[in-house]
Structure formats: structure tokens, C-alpha cells
Motif scaffolding. Sequence first.
Motif, PDB file in Angstrom:
ATOM      1  N   GLU A   1      29.026  -8.287 -44.801  1.00 19.30           N
ATOM      2  CA  GLU A   1      29.276  -8.201 -43.354  1.00 19.30           C
ATOM      3  C   GLU A   1      29.618  -6.770 -42.961  1.00 19.30           C
ATOM      4  OE1 GLU A   1      29.077 -10.440 -40.861  1.00 19.30           O
ATOM      5  OE2 GLU A   1      28.076 -11.627 -42.437  1.00 19.30           O
ATOM      6  N   PRO A   2      28.970  -6.265 -41.898  1.00 15.79           N
ATOM      7  CA  PRO A   2      29.199  -4.864 -41.516  1.00 15.79           C
ATOM      8  C   PRO A   2      30.671  -4.536 -41.248  1.00 15.79           C
ATOM      9  CG  PRO A   2      27.458  -5.857 -40.165  1.00 15.79           C
ATOM     10  CD  PRO A   2      27.977  -6.932 -41.056  1.00 15.79           C
ATOM     11  N   ASP A   3      31.316  -5.379 -40.466  1.00 14.03           N
ATOM     12  CA  ASP A   3      32.708  -5.073 -40.114  1.00 14.03           C
ATOM     13  C   ASP A   3      33.619  -5.163 -41.328  1.00 14.03           C
ATOM     14  OD1 ASP A   3      31.856  -4.730 -37.585  1.00 14.03           O
ATOM     15  OD2 ASP A   3      32.600  -6.663 -36.828  1.00 14.03           O
ATOM     16  N   ASN A   4      33.262  -6.073 -42.210  1.00 15.33           N
ATOM     17  CA  ASN A   4      34.082  -6.236 -43.406  1.00 15.33           C
ATOM     18  C   ASN A   4      34.003  -4.985 -44.287  1.00 15.33           C
ATOM     19  OD1 ASN A   4      35.616  -8.003 -45.361  1.00 15.33           O
ATOM     20  ND2 ASN A   4      33.830  -7.465 -46.596  1.00 15.33           N
ATOM     21  N   HIS A   5      32.807  -4.410 -44.422  1.00 14.65           N
ATOM     22  CA  HIS A   5      32.663  -3.214 -45.258  1.00 14.65           C
ATOM     23  C   HIS A   5      33.503  -2.071 -44.681  1.00 14.65           C
ATOM     24  CE1 HIS A   5      31.170  -0.397 -48.115  1.00 14.65           C
ATOM     25  NE2 HIS A   5      30.401   0.262 -47.267  1.00 14.65           N
ATOM     26  N   GLN A   6      33.474  -1.970 -43.344  1.00 17.39           N
ATOM     27  CA  GLN A   6      34.303  -0.949 -42.689  1.00 17.39           C
ATOM     28  C   GLN A   6      35.776  -1.165 -43.053  1.00 17.39           C
ATOM     29  OE1 GLN A   6      33.111   1.611 -40.391  1.00 17.39           O
ATOM     30  NE2 GLN A   6      35.085   2.347 -41.110  1.00 17.39           N
ATOM     31  N   LYS A   7      36.190  -2.413 -42.946  1.00 20.88           N
ATOM     32  CA  LYS A   7      37.593  -2.741 -43.178  1.00 20.88           C
ATOM     33  C   LYS A   7      37.983  -2.464 -44.639  1.00 20.88           C
ATOM     34  CE  LYS A   7      40.663  -6.463 -41.734  1.00 20.88           C
ATOM     35  NZ  LYS A   7      40.746  -7.843 -41.248  1.00 20.88           N
ATOM     36  N   MET A   8      37.100  -2.846 -45.553  1.00 20.05           N
ATOM     37  CA  MET A   8      37.390  -2.620 -46.972  1.00 20.05           C
ATOM     38  C   MET A   8      37.407  -1.123 -47.303  1.00 20.05           C
ATOM     39  SD  MET A   8      38.151  -5.385 -48.566  1.00 20.05           S
ATOM     40  CE  MET A   8      37.817  -5.312 -50.321  1.00 20.05           C
ATOM     41  N   THR A   9      36.471  -0.370 -46.704  1.00 20.59           N
ATOM     42  CA  THR A   9      36.451   1.083 -46.900  1.00 20.59           C
ATOM     43  C   THR A   9      37.776   1.674 -46.434  1.00 20.59           C
ATOM     44  OG1 THR A   9      34.084   1.061 -46.474  1.00 20.59           O
ATOM     45  CG2 THR A   9      35.182   3.202 -46.340  1.00 20.59           C
ATOM     46  N   ASP A  10      38.221   1.218 -45.267  1.00 19.89           N
ATOM     47  CA  ASP A  10      39.461   1.751 -44.709  1.00 19.89           C
ATOM     48  C   ASP A  10      40.665   1.398 -45.577  1.00 19.89           C
ATOM     49  OD1 ASP A  10      37.865   2.658 -42.686  1.00 19.89           O
ATOM     50  OD2 ASP A  10      38.439   1.101 -41.233  1.00 19.89           O
ATOM     51  N   VAL A  11      40.692   0.163 -46.061  1.00 15.18           N
ATOM     52  CA  VAL A  11      41.886  -0.237 -46.808  1.00 15.18           C
ATOM     53  C   VAL A  11      41.923   0.459 -48.172  1.00 15.18           C
ATOM     54  CG1 VAL A  11      41.092  -2.361 -47.985  1.00 15.18           C
ATOM     55  CG2 VAL A  11      43.459  -2.161 -47.264  1.00 15.18           C
ATOM     56  N   ARG A  12      40.754   0.704 -48.773  1.00 10.74           N
ATOM     57  CA  ARG A  12      40.748   1.428 -50.062  1.00 10.74           C
ATOM     58  C   ARG A  12      41.303   2.842 -49.867  1.00 10.74           C
ATOM     59  NH1 ARG A  12      35.822  -1.834 -51.359  1.00 10.74           N
ATOM     60  NH2 ARG A  12      34.574  -0.447 -50.069  1.00 10.74           N
ATOM     61  N   ALA A  13      40.928   3.461 -48.744  1.00  4.61           N
ATOM     62  CA  ALA A  13      41.426   4.817 -48.478  1.00  4.61           C
ATOM     63  C   ALA A  13      42.914   4.781 -48.148  1.00  4.61           C
ATOM     64  CB  ALA A  13      40.637   5.444 -47.339  1.00  4.61           C
ATOM     65  N   ALA A  14      43.311   3.800 -47.345  1.00  7.08           N
ATOM     66  CA  ALA A  14      44.711   3.724 -46.916  1.00  7.08           C
ATOM     67  C   ALA A  14      45.630   3.480 -48.113  1.00  7.08           C
ATOM     68  CB  ALA A  14      44.881   2.610 -45.887  1.00  7.08           C
ATOM     69  N   ARG A  15      45.134   2.715 -49.065  1.00  9.70           N
ATOM     70  CA  ARG A  15      45.948   2.414 -50.245  1.00  9.70           C
ATOM     71  C   ARG A  15      46.251   3.707 -51.005  1.00  9.70           C
ATOM     72  NH1 ARG A  15      43.773   0.463 -55.235  1.00  9.70           N
ATOM     73  NH2 ARG A  15      41.848   0.683 -54.079  1.00  9.70           N
ATOM     74  N   ILE A  16      45.235   4.557 -51.162  1.00  7.56           N
ATOM     75  CA  ILE A  16      45.453   5.819 -51.876  1.00  7.56           C
ATOM     76  C   ILE A  16      46.354   6.744 -51.051  1.00  7.56           C
ATOM     77  CG2 ILE A  16      44.334   7.844 -52.911  1.00  7.56           C
ATOM     78  CD1 ILE A  16      43.788   5.109 -54.334  1.00  7.56           C
TER      79      ILE A  16
END
Lengths: 619, 333
Positions: free
Chosen positions: A481-496
Motif C-alpha cells: 500500500e502506498p501510504d503504508n510504505h510512506q508510514k513505514m519509511t518514516d517510522v524507520r527513520a524516526a526510530r533511528i
Amino acid sequence: MNIASNKELQEQATAETVVVRLAGDSGDGIQVIGSQLGLASAMAENDLGTFPEYPSEVRAPVGTTYGVSAYQVHFGGRPIKTIGDEADMLVALNPAALKTNLDTLKKGGVILIDVGSFTQRNIEKAGYESSPLEDGSLNNYHLLDPDISKMTLEAVADTGLNRKASMRCKNFWALGLVYWLYGRDRSPTVEWLNRKFAANPDVAGANVAALNAGHAYGETMEATATNVARMDQPPGTYSFVTGYEALAWGLAAAAELSDRQLVFASYPITPASPLLHTLAKLSDIGVRTFQAEDEIAAICAAIGVSFAGGIGVTSSSGPGIALKQEAMSLAVSAELPLVIVNTQRAGPSTGMPTKTEQSDLNQALYGRHGESPLVVLAAGTPAECFDLAIEATRIALTYMTPVILLSDGFVANSSSPWTLPNMDSLKKIEVKNHTDTENFNPYHRDPDTLARSWAVPGTPGCEHRIGGIEKDYATGHISYEPDNHQKMTDVRAARIDGIAKSIPPLKPDQGEAEGEMAVVGWGSTYGPISRAISNLRARGLSVSHIHLTHIRPFAPNQNELLKGFRQILVPEMNSGQLVNLLKAEGCPHAEKLSKMTGRPFQVKEIEEAVMSRLEATDE
Amino acid sequence: MNEQVNTAQLTPADFTTDQEVRWCPGCGDYAILKAVRTVLAEVGARRENTVFVSGIGCSSRFPYYIDTYGFHTIHGRAPAVATGMLLANPDLDVWIITGDGDGLSIGGNHLLHILRRNLNCQILLFNNETYGLTKGQYSPTSHQATRSPSSPGGSVDSPVDPAGFALGCGARFVARGVDTQIKQLTEVLKAAYHHKGASFVEIYQNCIVFNEDVFEDFTAKSNIADHQIQLESGAPLLFGKDKSRGIAFDPSSLGLKTVDASSGEADILMHDPANYNLASALARFANPDNPVATGVLYDNPAPVYTGHPVSTGKRSLEDVLRGGFSWQVGKNE
Ligand SMILES: Cc1ncc(C[n+]2csc(CCOP(=O)(O)OP(=O)(O)O)c2C)c(N)n1
Ligand code: SF4
């Protein structure tokens, strides 16, 4: 004579620090006597820094310039941060060693050669047109030229060794003379020889005899001995360690602090292999090592270890790290803990494998596919290697992320005295496996760390499937899902990014927290920068030294701290990789000082660079 | 072994996930999936103790469809990931799912090493003689002259035989199965499960989209009898309608030959899975001259790899730190 002038006299005869460079053929045992000189100096209450330089050929022909092995020791009565820009004394056991190392000796320095090795043939092999002993080219130095070969044979004559084995004791004869010249105590070395050759008392005895003979030679020739200042060291138990030992022990400590199985998977490569060798010797304290078929297998095995609940650690140097990149992205996507050690060497490609460089920073930051942020740390001293091995493991386990720990050929192989840590005082790494089956979802996140839940095989009710395919933010199932990929990309960055909260605030290593100039470094440039800054500060200049260990993410206050300086200078053994990162991340006035020769910075190079910039702003 | 809290017998349905299976309708993978679920139930596998690890390819989607632990990793590297899991926890029951491209092209090196090390796991290589997921290029098992998008004039590489490769690597269990011969396949998988060490199973799998019926010459119902020899431990090596043909030793080639068995005069060999030479010769059998051997070719256990031994208790980390030359500075000597 009044007390003041008496003191003055004393100071004249006492050297604050001394740099001795030992060089010879690769078969001459230079590394052994180098580390013994280091040990003897440490035990003489000196601080010190050492660095071995090996030829890259395994067994170059004897007597050739490319077969020369060297070891530099810098010791003295104040904190030693570098191996010394120039040597006070050069021991050259053959003409090739003299030829390749003379440029490291300061004018007026002492040269000790084995005149017995200066045969016509060896002189020619080293590429000399005429004998340097006769053509006046050594006029500016103080030459000591005993026939070490002959005197060694005499000294060991009644030990029963054959000629070839006897000749191998030459190195200890030379070391004995060096010990005389700098007042080193022979007993730690004698003890070491007896321990090392316990099964071979003849060999131990011969080496001890050679050591004593060299020492006695100094005494009878009335060679002037230099008194070396002693240090007031803080109390504690000290050991003399290399960077790779400290790193290995730090990893083992992290396993103990987190109460997890450490599995270290690696494939041999210079200069990373000593870490594998050191850890392989720790199987009796529960460390598991795995020599994989290649670097890809090594990192994949480490990932498998972490999936199964252990601490997966892999290590390599530049070319091998390149092979690991696809798997690193998998670990980022699967959100698994992983520690990746890169002992950098000079590149590109096979480059200069035995020489040092800091040129894999960009690789560490960006060398993966897709957006796959992870953590990057860098160690600059043996002590930091120990601490950061624990820190890397803490971050990896707490945040479920791969961490790259950068070392390099210099910090890994150089050695220095080290205050042994007290295991009881180290903070435990408390990370539990997830076992709660209620609404279990492998991508359920801890709201604080954003780490996903770590349920390991063997846990009933938490069975799950993961992989590199994008996952649904809510369920962890496959999702495109497009929005999901955005969200996952963001959370991976935010975690770091969020890891910054757990990093202690950055403070200058030396100097004020604001001023005219800060010299910012990372990794093994620590020593030369630190020494240069203390020299400059002693001259009354307002410069500060800021040393970064956390490169992604930065310490939370880093930008603020750097903004307090009008000028920022960043010495790096690359063409400006940290500078570019600093510029991109809010420090536009950072300026580079680049060096890529395969050799560490000299203190004076940094001093000059700082001075020229400070003077320029004076005008 | 891990402590097993719940010992209730699980059914194939218990190993089924809620994920929609995404293979092309008619793909041979479905039958293999069903067989594996059946075997897990029959051998009494525990979900929490079982891990399916795969690389990349159609077949490597497999873990998503089995309700155990699972890890879909990267192309060719599943054996390496599995090695790490077993080093960290040797009690896990690890199944590696790989394709002919995944296992023998990009991952050939890792397959070699996991086999020669003999880690305790099952390796199922789905051979469809093509790269399914990337749309039908020829693979390392494709027979010569295979026409594909990347070999429009016919492939020129000579193919590798997975079972022969495994035997050459030092594998101690090598078997073959066929997606449509479910009874034999489940037996083979059970034998693989019970073998201690690395068990390698090549499964002929029909890719109906890119390589339909490539194995028809020996897997079609009408061809099985004459073109396949189904191996059984301790049984004579017979095949063909009415078991009229058999395998005998051929002294001239120091190999095997197919002979007429109906007269009863020929010296028909017995299948002994512990015989390496027999297994190697049978693995090389190929149509049209000889039947393709399926079933367990080789089963000869050897010590299982667990890595360099580790032990604790003799020394502590403190001992290690203080073990070199250390010295005391300050008062409390
Ligand atoms: C490093 C890398 N290279 C290439 C690919 C593309 N790729 C994915 S699957 C595959 C081949 C799969 O073939 P096979 O193993 O025979 O499996 P099948 O799809 O036929 O089941 C390739 C080349 C990839 N995912 N990763
Ligand atoms: S492409 Fe072939 S192997 Fe892949 S799912 Fe479809 S039929 Fe099966």
C-alpha cells in the motif's frame, strides 16, 4: 648550586617523551620487540602509544625494501596521544630498513644499525648506489654501528642453538641496547620470554642472553643513557592493549551485560581479522565465532543469530562491507539487532590493505539500497573501542536496529595502556524477549523507542513470518500500500533519529564550549588532534577539540555546540566525508583538512592548519 | 530439545496461516505446500520450535503460508541465515526453502557450505528449471537449448544436477521427489526430517506459466513406470511395467546399466542408501537412456555441525581482562 638550577640540570638530562622506531626484515621479529618495548615502557610508568606497520607481502624476499616491517613506540611522562611525528631513534636491522625508514627520523636523531648486515649484496638489494655508511649521507645523525649479528652469535654461543636459530636472537640484542639507552627494565621481557618459550628453554635462554648482551654493550661503551620522565598515572589496574583486543573484550562484555549469546560471524580480511582471532580465543567464556564462506554468509549468519535471539555480530573491512550491503538492508527492513564492525583500510577496491584511512564513512551512512537508515558509531582509541562495542550492542538490542561501528587499521593495531574496567560498574543492557501472546504482532512498537517486539523462535504463541518485503504498519503482514510504505519509511527513520535522546550530550574534549575555533574529529584522528590542541592551548590559543563517537544520529546538542564556534576545522583521512555531513546537517561553516596517504596525521600538520586559519582571521 | 508445553497433536490446518497464497493457479508449489503441512502434522512438529527460512523466488514465498516461525530473506542466502539461527539455538527445527536459481545460481556457494558442514536442517530445493519470479529466464538447471526471454536462440550453458551437486558437496542425505507424486514426496520429506544433519531434497516442480511440463518425460502418469525408478531402501532396483527392467553393475564402465530383468538372470542391485557410489551413479541417471531416480538416494548420517565448541565457567571475562600483563598503579597494591 641552588635548587632551581639543580632542577634545570635535571630537566636537561630527562626527556619528556621519546619516539623509537624499530625496523627490519619481516623475519627479524620487529613486531615482537616493538611490543616488548611498549610493555617495558608501560611498566616504567610511562604513558605510550604504539603502531606496527607490516609489509603487505606475506613473505617478501629477505633484504628487499618491500619486505621491511616496522614498529613505532612513543613513550614518556605525559599523556601520549599519538605515535609521534618524528622518531628520536631508528633501529634499522638491515640496509632496506634504513632506506625505507630514514625519513621518519628527526635530524640529529640516533641510528642503530647492525653493521654485520651491511654487506655489498644487502646494500644493493636495498637499492643504494653506494654504502650509506661511507658516502656521508648519515652525517646529520648520530650513528651507532655495532656488529649485532656477530655479537649475537657470540652471546648465544653456548645455548646449543644452531646458527640460524641463533641469528634469530638479533632482535633481542638490539632491544637490550635500546633498553640501556632509555633505562628500561629488562625483567618484564625476560619473564615474557620465559613464558612464551616455556616449552623451549634453549630458545628462551638464548633470547635472554642476547637481550643481556645488548644491554651490557651499552653499558661498557658508556653510551649516553637518556632519562625518561615518569607519569603520575591515576590509580587503577592497567593493561597494555590493542584496539582490536579492546573491541573484542567490549563485545564479550556486552554479551555478559545483556545476558545473551554472542555469535561473531566473519570472513578474514586485513586489517579486520585480528578481531576474529581474538574472539575465537574466548570460546571458554561463551563467545561463539563462525568463520563463514564469505562476507555475505557472515552477515546473513549474524542476522540469523539475532532472529533466534542472540547477538549477531559481523565484521570486515571496506571491500567485505560492500558485500554485506544487501543483507544490511534486510536487517533494517526486518528490524533486527545487528552489530557490524568495519575496520577501515585504504581503498578504493583492494587499495592499500595494510594502510589506514577513514574513507568508509559515506559507505556506512549511505551504502545500502532503498532508504535504510541505521546507526553509525566510530571508535578512536582502544578505550573507546571497548566502550563503543558495548554502546553499539546496547543500541542494537534496545532499538532493534543494525549498528555500524567504525574502526580503522590504525586504531585497531595501535596499542596503549588502558585502565581495566570494573565489570560490576558497567550498566546492564536490559532487553527482554517478547513472550506475551495476547494480540501478538511482530511489528507492534514500543512507543518510546519505536522498536518492534522481539519474539524469538521457541516462544509458543508468537510464531510469525518476517522478511525484506514491506510490512503493514499495523499487522506486520506483507503490504504494498502506498501510504503504508510512506508510514513505514518514516517510522524507520524516526526510530533511528530518536536514539539521539539516549546519547549523552556532546562536550568539548578540550577547551571551552564556544570560541574562535573548534577542531572536530572522529575515529583514529583523535590522538593527533588531541595533542595538537593541547600544544596550541599551551601556547594560549583559544581552540577546542570536539570528538564525535556518535555519527548517526548525532548527539542531540551537537549543532548547538558547533554554532558556538566561528570556525570549524575537520581533519579526516578522507577527502571530507564528515565535513559534508556536518554541512548538510546544519553546520555550513565547517571546513575540511584532508589527508590520504595511508599514514595518520602528524601533530604538526594539524597545528599548522589551525595556526594558518587563526592567523588569517587576525588580519 | 525445547520443553514442549502443549503436546496435543497438530493437524495440517494448524500449520496454515491466514495469508492468501499468491502462486499462479496450477503451480506445483501448492502441492508441495500441502505435503509439507501434512508431514509437519504427522511427525509431530511444534509450531514454536519450527522455522522456515527462504531466499527469493516464487518458491521462497513459502514461509508466509506455514504457521511456524518464518524468515523470507534475500536471494540465495537462506542457508547462511539458517546457519546463524542454528548456531544461536541448535534445538530449532529449521527448514530451508529454495529454488533452482536461488539455491544453485546466486546461492550455490552457501548451499555447498551448509551441506559440507552438515548443519541439522532440511533443505527443499524446488526445481522448475526456470526463474519463475523474474518471468521465465533459463536457470542453472535448464537443459541446454532452453528458449527463454534471456536465451531466445536457446541456452548454451550446460545444466547442473542438484542431487549430484549435493552429493559432491558431501551431503549425507540426498533425495528427490515430484510435486505430483504426493505419497512418495511425503515419505521423502519424513525421511529428511528424521535424518540428523543436513537433508537435501530436490523436488521437481511444475511452473505452469514459464516452463510447463518440462519434466513430463518422466513425471507424466503414463511415463512414470518406464522412465522413473522409485528407490526404496533394501528393495531391488526394478522399474518398468511389471518390473521388467532393473539396474545392474556394469564392470566395463565401473558404473550402472539398465538391464532386462524379466529373465531373472541379471544380477539386479539392491538399493542401499548408505552406499555413496551407488547414490552418485543413480543421481546421474537421465532420460532417455536410463530412468530418473526418485526417492531417497543417499542417507548416511555423520556428526552434526554445531560450530566450534563453547564452554563457560573455566574463566570469566575479568580473568581475560587481567590475563595479559596487567599492573597496579596507586596505593592499594
Ligand atoms: C540480489 C538479487 N538478484 C536478483 C534478484 C531477482 N530474482 C528474484 S527471484 C530470482 C530467480 C528465482 O528463481 P528460482 O530460484 O528458480 O525460483 P522460482 O521463482 O522459480 O521459484 C531472481 C533472479 C533478487 N531478488 N535479488
Ligand atoms: S511463475 Fe511458475 S513457479 Fe512462479 S508461481 Fe507461477 S507457476 Fe509457480
